[in-house]
Motif scaffolding. Structure first.
Motif, PDB file in Angstrom:
ATOM      1  N   LYS A 173     -10.948   6.576  -8.486  1.00 11.67           N
ATOM      2  CA  LYS A 173      -9.623   6.078  -8.688  1.00 11.67           C
ATOM      3  C   LYS A 173      -9.816   5.081  -7.918  1.00 11.67           C
ATOM      4  CE  LYS A 173      -4.208   6.538  -8.855  1.00 11.67           C
ATOM      5  NZ  LYS A 173      -3.375   7.893  -8.099  1.00 11.67           N
TER       6      LYS A 173
ATOM      7  N   GLU B 104     -10.515   8.161  -3.173  1.00 10.68           N
ATOM      8  CA  GLU B 104     -10.011   7.115  -3.894  1.00 10.68           C
ATOM      9  C   GLU B 104     -10.220   5.562  -3.247  1.00 10.68           C
ATOM     10  OE1 GLU B 104      -5.718   6.835  -4.300  1.00 10.68           O
ATOM     11  OE2 GLU B 104      -5.558   9.220  -4.476  1.00 10.68           O
TER      12      GLU B 104
ATOM     13  N   LEU C 237      -2.272   2.871   2.496  1.00  8.47           N
ATOM     14  CA  LEU C 237      -1.949   3.826   0.682  1.00  8.47           C
ATOM     15  C   LEU C 237      -2.495   4.712   1.719  1.00  8.47           C
ATOM     16  CD1 LEU C 237      -2.883   3.213  -1.336  1.00  8.47           C
ATOM     17  CD2 LEU C 237      -5.527   2.496  -1.726  1.00  8.47           C
TER      18      LEU C 237
ATOM     19  N   HIS D 125      -7.546   1.322  -6.715  1.00  9.92           N
ATOM     20  CA  HIS D 125      -6.047   0.479  -6.187  1.00  9.92           C
ATOM     21  C   HIS D 125      -6.818  -1.072  -6.022  1.00  9.92           C
ATOM     22  CE1 HIS D 125      -4.268   4.248  -5.567  1.00  9.92           C
ATOM     23  NE2 HIS D 125      -5.324   5.188  -5.272  1.00  9.92           N
TER      24      HIS D 125
ATOM     25  N   VAL E  67      -9.951   0.918  -2.938  1.00  7.61           N
ATOM     26  CA  VAL E  67      -8.785  -0.245  -2.689  1.00  7.61           C
ATOM     27  C   VAL E  67      -9.459  -1.321  -2.464  1.00  7.61           C
ATOM     28  CG1 VAL E  67      -8.639   0.171  -0.058  1.00  7.61           C
ATOM     29  CG2 VAL E  67      -6.989  -0.957  -1.542  1.00  7.61           C
TER      30      VAL E  67
END
Length: 220
Positions: free
Chosen positions: A58, A31, A107, A60, A33
């Motif tokens: 994904k 993922e 996270l 963030h 960020v």
């Protein structure tokens, strides 16, 4: 360490995109960020979103606008000139990587990831103190102590100059993607950039050097 989940600190630039491809090859689940800290150009955030969407990663996006209030700099203020010379460049943002890695670690804790990847480098780092290997090692210890966990901060580009970063992207079959879809330019121009700012100059010199090296190898 069996955990194969990773978080990539991701801006949509050449270095972080190369790191994202590197992570996708190394880990089972990745993922990203991205931090909004009042960048001059919203195009940077748009570029990061588009890359993550294209790669199916994904993302963030965290609001770090307080950093802009605390540490005015040429990356966030239109009225500040981008300069290099004696001392730190005007593009240095005090505390940026300290905060970014702290929040990336939080996270990672939430999604049960043990690996954090960032694209910092001592070879082409513009003198930023928070891109140094000793800072990263210290930060890794701090993260682990602060959350009583065992994270590993990976820095795939730490000892690579820009030519070698281009080479790594080529090895990851991401050369054309990185070349055409990333935003490294301080003036917010995707691909080869404005051709004038320090970031574009560094990127283009590295690309030229790598292409010369590759042509030489091919010719042999």
């Amino acid at each position: 360490m069996d955990n194969k989940k990773a978080v990539v600190v991701f801006s949509g630039g050449q270095d972080s995109t190369t790191c994202l491809f590197w992570a996708l090859e190394k880990f089972d689940h990745v993922e990203a960020v991205t931090f909004q800290y009042g960048q001059r150009h919203i195009a940077e955030l748009d570029c990061a979103r588009e890359i993550c969407e294209t790669l199916g990663v994904k993302q963030h996006e965290l609001d770090m606008s307080l950093l802009n209030q605390l540490a005015p700099n040429a990356l966030t203020r239109d009225d500040m000139e981008i300069t290099e010379g004696d001392g730190l460049p005007s593009t240095f943002v005090p505390g940026r990587n300290l905060l970014f890695l702290s929040f990336a670690g939080v996270l990672a804790k939430q999604i049960d990831a043990k690996h954090v990847i960032t694209g910092v480098s001592e070879a082409d780092f513009s003198g930023y103190p928070d891109c140094r290997d000793d800072f990263i090692k210290s930060m890794n210890v701090t993260l682990n102590l602060s959350m009583d966990d065992k994270f590993v901060i990976h820095t795939p580009l730490m000892w690579l100059d820009k030519s070698q970063v281009w080479e790594l992207s080529d090895q990851l079959d991401a050369f054309e993607f990185v070349k055409s879809r990333t935003l490294t330019c301080y003036n917010g121009v995707i691909d080869s950039g404005c051709g004038d700012c320090p970031s574009c100059n560094l990127r283009s010199r590295g690309l030229e050097n790598y292409e010369k090296k590759k042509a030489g190898v091919t010719a042999e």
